[in-house]
Enzyme design. Structure first.
Site, PDB file in Angstrom:
ATOM      1  N   LYS A  38       0.833  -1.205   0.000  1.00 50.27           N
ATOM      2  CA  LYS A  38       0.000   0.000   0.000  1.00 50.27           C
ATOM      3  C   LYS A  38       0.865   1.251   0.000  1.00 50.27           C
ATOM      4  CE  LYS A  38      -4.166  -1.732   2.282  1.00 50.27           C
ATOM      5  NZ  LYS A  38      -4.979  -1.654   3.505  1.00 50.27           N
ATOM      6  N   LYS A  59      -4.760 -10.413  -6.724  1.00 47.71           N
ATOM      7  CA  LYS A  59      -6.032 -10.710  -6.045  1.00 47.71           C
ATOM      8  C   LYS A  59      -7.103  -9.701  -6.476  1.00 47.71           C
ATOM      9  CE  LYS A  59      -5.484  -7.925  -1.944  1.00 47.71           C
ATOM     10  NZ  LYS A  59      -5.536  -7.680  -0.555  1.00 47.71           N
ATOM     11  N   LYS A 101     -10.620  -3.847  -4.509  1.00 48.89           N
ATOM     12  CA  LYS A 101     -11.347  -2.636  -4.893  1.00 48.89           C
ATOM     13  C   LYS A 101     -10.397  -1.569  -5.427  1.00 48.89           C
ATOM     14  CE  LYS A 101     -12.344  -2.667  -0.011  1.00 48.89           C
ATOM     15  NZ  LYS A 101     -13.404  -2.879   0.922  1.00 48.89           N
TER      16      LYS A 101
HETATM   17  P1  TYM Z   1     -11.022  -5.663   3.918  1.00 47.51           P
HETATM   18  O1  TYM Z   1     -12.212  -4.795   3.996  1.00 47.51           O
HETATM   19  O2  TYM Z   1      -9.903  -5.221   3.018  1.00 47.51           O
HETATM   20  O3  TYM Z   1     -11.424  -7.144   3.490  1.00 47.51           O
HETATM   21  C1  TYM Z   1     -12.472  -7.843   4.130  1.00 47.51           C
HETATM   22  C2  TYM Z   1     -12.234  -9.333   4.028  1.00 47.51           C
HETATM   23  O4  TYM Z   1     -12.188  -9.768   2.662  1.00 47.51           O
HETATM   24  C3  TYM Z   1     -11.069 -10.606   2.444  1.00 47.51           C
HETATM   25  N1  TYM Z   1     -10.634 -10.447   1.029  1.00 47.51           N
HETATM   26  C4  TYM Z   1     -10.540 -11.457   0.142  1.00 47.51           C
HETATM   27  N2  TYM Z   1     -10.774 -12.776   0.261  1.00 47.51           N
HETATM   28  C5  TYM Z   1     -10.594 -13.542  -0.851  1.00 47.51           C
HETATM   29  N3  TYM Z   1     -10.192 -13.035  -2.058  1.00 47.51           N
HETATM   30  C6  TYM Z   1      -9.949 -11.716  -2.213  1.00 47.51           C
HETATM   31  N4  TYM Z   1      -9.568 -11.231  -3.391  1.00 47.51           N
HETATM   32  C7  TYM Z   1     -10.117 -10.868  -1.073  1.00 47.51           C
HETATM   33  N5  TYM Z   1      -9.960  -9.525  -0.879  1.00 47.51           N
HETATM   34  C8  TYM Z   1     -10.286  -9.298   0.417  1.00 47.51           C
HETATM   35  C9  TYM Z   1     -10.021 -10.104   3.427  1.00 47.51           C
HETATM   36  O5  TYM Z   1      -9.046 -11.077   3.693  1.00 47.51           O
HETATM   37  C10 TYM Z   1     -10.872  -9.774   4.642  1.00 47.51           C
HETATM   38  O6  TYM Z   1     -11.078 -10.932   5.424  1.00 47.51           O
HETATM   39  N6  TYM Z   1      -7.772  -5.809   7.616  1.00 47.51           N
HETATM   40  C11 TYM Z   1      -9.088  -6.317   7.323  1.00 47.51           C
HETATM   41  C12 TYM Z   1     -10.169  -5.684   8.171  1.00 47.51           C
HETATM   42  C13 TYM Z   1     -10.013  -5.893   9.644  1.00 47.51           C
HETATM   43  C14 TYM Z   1     -10.136  -7.126  10.346  1.00 47.51           C
HETATM   44  C15 TYM Z   1      -9.934  -6.811  11.715  1.00 47.51           C
HETATM   45  C16 TYM Z   1     -10.364  -8.426   9.941  1.00 47.51           C
HETATM   46  C17 TYM Z   1      -9.769  -4.948  10.580  1.00 47.51           C
HETATM   47  N7  TYM Z   1      -9.721  -5.480  11.840  1.00 47.51           N
HETATM   48  C18 TYM Z   1      -9.977  -7.800  12.698  1.00 47.51           C
HETATM   49  C19 TYM Z   1     -10.412  -9.424  10.931  1.00 47.51           C
HETATM   50  C20 TYM Z   1     -10.212  -9.099  12.270  1.00 47.51           C
HETATM   51  C21 TYM Z   1      -9.345  -6.192   5.831  1.00 47.51           C
HETATM   52  O7  TYM Z   1      -8.516  -6.500   5.030  1.00 47.51           O
HETATM   53  O8  TYM Z   1     -10.520  -5.762   5.426  1.00 47.51           O
END
Ligand code: TYM
Length: 330
Positions: free
Chosen positions: A112, A193, A196
């Site tokens: 990032k 992957k 967004k």
């Molecule tokens: P975020 O919003 O980026 O993603 C939410 C969830 O989607 C999963 N994900 C995917 N899974 C499969 N294929 C993909 N291409 C893909 N893109 C995203 C992510 O692994 C995630 O599970 N850091 C976290 C948010 C967070 C969180 C936490 C999660 C903040 N605090 C505590 C668990 C526990 C995140 O990436 O969100």
């Protein structure tokens, strides 16, 4: 104590099929076995600049999405991260436990920060806030996609280090990363992957896309050489499409391969678009059917429930460290 799960997603941009298939889908499946907490992590969102009005809107939209995918508010707690101030407070404490060197190794931060000239200290600290989210609720299991594996390892390391230095305070959580769907790939570049922030918007199917957009994106999808429709690790584009098809239909790989035997890519793309549209239609109707009052009531209940647990954990943390103030007896 009942076994707990905790997970969250950021209210930035739009929720895509990768988020659903890699994470949200498993939250729904696990919620009846565990005491469940699902958070809308708006404090993570502000680690990169956000439009304030849009962030507020997206926070509420994501709550609707949680409900519409099937999170049941009667069994699970849904809440907004900024509603529970202990997340930010515990982050401060864990900042004093985490080491710069371990945060510097985080691959998501490296990716990032490469994309921006003005990297905030918050972005660097993102994994510590995530550890706080998880540890505040004495979580056993954290259902996430593959890209969060390293953050989960850091969370475990911080919990173990704190417990060693100050006495047993945190439960040490495990990651739950599904065997199928943990890394859904971009439709326009199957080496990346689905995300967004993909430069090409056609690479990412959004949960709120209409039928035309879904069909267009699957039609434009890049394909690899070879004509046979079968799961094959050496052909990432086709394997990605088949994985999505498998998760949305619930069919086995054998069933899918025999269904597509003798058929071409065009048929697969058409079938996949149809299956996706069929899945998204009732989901989108549910999103639109959730009223403001219901949302406010639910988030209020979520805040209350989450705050109780978070405040107990934080008090234990402060007591263990000798961080005390007014009103404490000698
Ligand atoms: P975020 O919003 O980026 O993603 C939410 C969830 O989607 C999963 N994900 C995917 N899974 C499969 N294929 C993909 N291409 C893909 N893109 C995203 C992510 O692994 C995630 O599970 N850091 C976290 C948010 C967070 C969180 C936490 C999660 C903040 N605090 C505590 C668990 C526990 C995140 O990436 O969100």
């Amino acid at each position: 104590m009942p076994k707990r799960i905790f997970s969250g997603a950021q209210p930035t941009g739009n929720v895509h099929l990768g988020n659903y298939l890699g994470a949200l889908r498993n939250w729904v499946a696990l919620q009846h076995e565990y005491e469940s907490f699902f958070c809308i992590v708006n404090l993570h969102a502000v680690t990169i600049p956000q439009d304030p009005k849009l962030l507020a809107e997206k926070t509420r939209e994501l709550t609707r999405i949680y409900l519409a995918v099937g999170i049941d508010p009667d069994v699970s707690t849904i809440f907004v991260q900024s509603d529970v101030h202990q997340h930010a407070e515990l982050t401060w404490i864990l900042n004093c436990v985490a080491r710069m060197s371990e945060l510097e190794r985080m691959t998501q931060f490296k990716d990032k920060s490469r994309k921006s000239e003005n990297v905030s200290a918050g972005l660097f600290d993102y994994p510590v806030l995530m550890a706080s989210d998880i540890l505040l609720y004495q979580t056993d299991l954290v259902p996430v996609g593959e890209d969060q594996r390293q953050h989960l390892e850091l969370t475990r390391d911080l919990a173990i280090r704190f417990n060693r230095d100050y006495g047993d305070t945190f439960r040490v959580p495990e990651a739950y990363i599904p065997k199928v769907g943990a890394r859904i790939m971009s439709l326009s570049d199957p080496t990346k992957k689905m995300s967004k922030s993909d430069d090409d918007p056609n690479g990412c199917v959004m949960m709120l896309d209409d039928a035309d957009a879904v069909s267009r994106k699957f039609k434009r999808d890049v394909t690899d050489s070879g004509t046979e429709i079968r799961f094959d690790d050496s052909r990432p584009a086709i394997s990605n499409l088949l994985t999505i098809y498998q998760l949305l239909t619930g069919k086995t790989s054998d069933e899918i391969e025999s269904h597509f035997a003798g058929k071409g890519y065009a048929q697969l793309k058409q079938d996949l678009a149809d299956v996706t549209v069929e899945f998204l239609r009732p989901f989108q109707e549910r999103v639109n059917g959730i009223g403001t009052e219901q949302l406010n009531r639910l988030l209020g209940q979520g805040r209350e429930k989450a705050s109780k647990i978070a405040s107990t954990t934080l008090s234990n943390v402060y007591a263990a460290m000798g961080v005390v103030g007014a009103g404490t007896s000698e």
